[in-house]
Design a protein around this motif. Structure first.
Motif, PDB file in Angstrom:
ATOM      1  N   GLU A  73       0.824  -1.209   0.000  1.00 23.33           N
ATOM      2  CA  GLU A  73       0.000   0.000   0.000  1.00 23.33           C
ATOM      3  C   GLU A  73       0.861   1.262   0.000  1.00 23.33           C
ATOM      4  O   GLU A  73       0.559   2.237  -0.708  1.00 23.33           O
ATOM      5  CB  GLU A  73      -0.910   0.009   1.235  1.00 23.33           C
ATOM      6  CG  GLU A  73      -2.000  -1.047   1.210  1.00 23.33           C
ATOM      7  CD  GLU A  73      -2.612  -1.256   2.585  1.00 23.33           C
ATOM      8  OE1 GLU A  73      -2.381  -0.403   3.476  1.00 23.33           O
ATOM      9  OE2 GLU A  73      -3.311  -2.265   2.784  1.00 23.33           O
ATOM     10  N   GLU A  75       3.869   1.727  -1.185  1.00 20.55           N
ATOM     11  CA  GLU A  75       4.490   1.941  -2.493  1.00 20.55           C
ATOM     12  C   GLU A  75       3.468   2.442  -3.514  1.00 20.55           C
ATOM     13  O   GLU A  75       3.739   3.386  -4.274  1.00 20.55           O
ATOM     14  CB  GLU A  75       5.127   0.637  -2.976  1.00 20.55           C
ATOM     15  CG  GLU A  75       6.326   0.208  -2.139  1.00 20.55           C
ATOM     16  CD  GLU A  75       6.883  -1.147  -2.549  1.00 20.55           C
ATOM     17  OE1 GLU A  75       8.117  -1.264  -2.656  1.00 20.55           O
ATOM     18  OE2 GLU A  75       6.087  -2.076  -2.778  1.00 20.55           O
ATOM     19  N   VAL A  76       2.299   1.824  -3.522  1.00 22.59           N
ATOM     20  CA  VAL A  76       1.272   2.184  -4.509  1.00 22.59           C
ATOM     21  C   VAL A  76       0.686   3.558  -4.206  1.00 22.59           C
ATOM     22  O   VAL A  76       0.336   4.312  -5.120  1.00 22.59           O
ATOM     23  CB  VAL A  76       0.183   1.100  -4.571  1.00 22.59           C
ATOM     24  CG1 VAL A  76      -0.989   1.549  -5.433  1.00 22.59           C
ATOM     25  CG2 VAL A  76       0.772  -0.199  -5.120  1.00 22.59           C
ATOM     26  N   THR A  80       0.563   6.262  -7.249  1.00 21.54           N
ATOM     27  CA  THR A  80      -0.714   6.777  -7.751  1.00 21.54           C
ATOM     28  C   THR A  80      -0.933   8.234  -7.372  1.00 21.54           C
ATOM     29  O   THR A  80      -1.627   8.960  -8.089  1.00 21.54           O
ATOM     30  CB  THR A  80      -1.881   5.905  -7.268  1.00 21.54           C
ATOM     31  OG1 THR A  80      -1.827   5.772  -5.834  1.00 21.54           O
ATOM     32  CG2 THR A  80      -1.821   4.514  -7.894  1.00 21.54           C
ATOM     33  N   ASP A 102       6.503   0.166 -11.882  1.00 24.39           N
ATOM     34  CA  ASP A 102       5.300   0.765 -11.307  1.00 24.39           C
ATOM     35  C   ASP A 102       4.046   0.059 -11.805  1.00 24.39           C
ATOM     36  O   ASP A 102       3.094  -0.159 -11.036  1.00 24.39           O
ATOM     37  CB  ASP A 102       5.232   2.250 -11.651  1.00 24.39           C
ATOM     38  CG  ASP A 102       6.228   3.077 -10.849  1.00 24.39           C
ATOM     39  OD1 ASP A 102       6.904   2.505  -9.974  1.00 24.39           O
ATOM     40  OD2 ASP A 102       6.332   4.291 -11.109  1.00 24.39           O
ATOM     41  N   LEU A 105       3.664  -3.176  -9.889  1.00 27.61           N
ATOM     42  CA  LEU A 105       3.203  -2.966  -8.519  1.00 27.61           C
ATOM     43  C   LEU A 105       1.721  -2.615  -8.459  1.00 27.61           C
ATOM     44  O   LEU A 105       0.973  -3.147  -7.638  1.00 27.61           O
ATOM     45  CB  LEU A 105       4.021  -1.861  -7.856  1.00 27.61           C
ATOM     46  CG  LEU A 105       5.363  -2.256  -7.247  1.00 27.61           C
ATOM     47  CD1 LEU A 105       6.145  -1.021  -6.841  1.00 27.61           C
ATOM     48  CD2 LEU A 105       5.152  -3.166  -6.038  1.00 27.61           C
ATOM     49  N   VAL A 106       1.292  -1.720  -9.329  1.00 30.21           N
ATOM     50  CA  VAL A 106      -0.110  -1.305  -9.300  1.00 30.21           C
ATOM     51  C   VAL A 106      -1.021  -2.449  -9.764  1.00 30.21           C
ATOM     52  O   VAL A 106      -2.109  -2.642  -9.223  1.00 30.21           O
ATOM     53  CB  VAL A 106      -0.325  -0.034 -10.156  1.00 30.21           C
ATOM     54  CG1 VAL A 106      -1.810   0.321 -10.234  1.00 30.21           C
ATOM     55  CG2 VAL A 106       0.469   1.131  -9.560  1.00 30.21           C
ATOM     56  N   TYR A 109      -1.353  -4.660  -6.872  1.00 34.59           N
ATOM     57  CA  TYR A 109      -2.251  -4.019  -5.908  1.00 34.59           C
ATOM     58  C   TYR A 109      -3.713  -4.217  -6.306  1.00 34.59           C
ATOM     59  O   TYR A 109      -4.561  -4.526  -5.453  1.00 34.59           O
ATOM     60  CB  TYR A 109      -1.920  -2.527  -5.835  1.00 34.59           C
ATOM     61  CG  TYR A 109      -2.933  -1.706  -5.086  1.00 34.59           C
ATOM     62  CD1 TYR A 109      -2.923  -1.661  -3.693  1.00 34.59           C
ATOM     63  CD2 TYR A 109      -3.902  -0.973  -5.768  1.00 34.59           C
ATOM     64  CE1 TYR A 109      -3.860  -0.913  -3.011  1.00 34.59           C
ATOM     65  CE2 TYR A 109      -4.837  -0.221  -5.081  1.00 34.59           C
ATOM     66  CZ  TYR A 109      -4.820  -0.197  -3.705  1.00 34.59           C
ATOM     67  OH  TYR A 109      -5.748   0.542  -3.024  1.00 34.59           O
TER      68      TYR A 109
END
Length: 291
Positions: A73, A75-76, A80, A102, A105-106, A109
């Motif tokens: 969370e 990192e995201v 964002t 990125d 990761l997203v 997520y």
């Protein structure tokens, strides 16, 4: 340091983006049809929701999953937040520069957010009860849910599919904000006629995910009819959303919600009207968001 007792199945950083000027959330309880105001720390959460009781007896840290979720969370949230700042200043068709790391990761997520909610736990438990012939206890439900979440093949498979989709962002400049919910990753059929909780990997099903009251993310698979959208990949959509389009996207949050729909404003009349239509054909041919 004490372990956290209240575990959020929708991250607080996401909820904070939908607060009003005082930092509070307006919440519509769809099941009880009541509206109240609260802080992001007090909604979309349950005590010890991700506690790994199945490993605790063997001396392992029962908070491992909660700590891993917190790291993801963090990192995201940073990634964002930068996207949101760019998107609010961009011109239509400008492209968000998204690195491979990125995106990965997203995408992870989004996959985890879909899997981690109370709605997913209820669904898994209902299927298990059918197979076993009796309802699961709360601890059995927790064990089943956390084992599914920790299935790397499942999680990484979903993340790969979502990350490989065509991402398109849209900006909402209307007086109607996007809302979110306690189950915010929404899935829609290619013809825009239905929101889905099952069959989410069927051909043509795409993701609708509000990032903030003014920004939304669409993730389109490579299936027909979406091949033509590749030219808009990672771009701010040229479509100017109107109030009816925003209201239509908000209906997805009403449909997906386990119970709570969340907003920075107190009026949920449109969401309430849509909830009454679920299971009918009243919105069988809704207004699309203008792909």
């Amino acid at each position: 340091m004490n372990d956290p007792k209240l575990h959020h199945y929708v991250p607080q950083f996401h909820l904070r983006r939908f607060t009003d000027a005082t930092g509070r959330l307006w919440v519509w309880d769809r099941d009880r049809d009541r509206t109240f105001r609260t802080s992001p720390g007090r909604v979309a959460a349950e005590k010890q929701f991700y506690r790994l009781t199945q490993y605790e007896a063997y001396g392992h840290d029962p908070m491992t999953m909660e700590k891993q979720l917190s790291t993801l969370e963090g990192e995201v949230a940073l990634i964002t937040e930068q996207w949101l700042s760019w998107l609010r200043m961009m011109e239509p068709l400008d492209k968000v520069e998204i690195s491979a790391a990125d995106r990965q990761l997203v995408a992870l997520y989004i996959a985890v957010q879909f899997l981690r909610t109370a709605d997913t736990r209820d669904t898994l438990s209902a299927y298990a009860a059918i197979g076993d012939g009796e309802e699961l206890t709360a601890d059995e439900q927790r064990r089943l849910h956390t084992e599914v979440m920790w299935d790397e093949g499942l999680t990484n498979g979903l993340a790969s599919r979502f990350g490989g989709a065509c991402w398109v962002f849209a900006r909402n400049e209307t007086a109607t904000p996007f809302v979110t919910s306690d189950n915010p990753i929404a899935f829609r059929t290619a013809d825009n006629r239905r929101w889905l909780k099952a069959g989410i990997l069927a051909p043509g099903v795409y993701i609708v995910f509000p990032l903030a009251p003014d920004i939304i993310l669409y993730a389109y698979p490579g299936d027909p009819p979406f091949q033509k959208l590749s030219k808009f990949a990672d771009c701010l959509s040229p479509v100017a959303l109107d109030n009816s389009m925003v209201t239509n996207e908000n209906s997805g949050q009403v449909f997906m919600a386990s119970r709570f729909v969340l907003s920075n404003r107190s009026n949920f009349d449109a969401e309430r009207a849509f909830a009454l239509s679920i299971g009918t054909d009243l919105y069988a041919d809704p207004v699309g968001h203008g792909k």
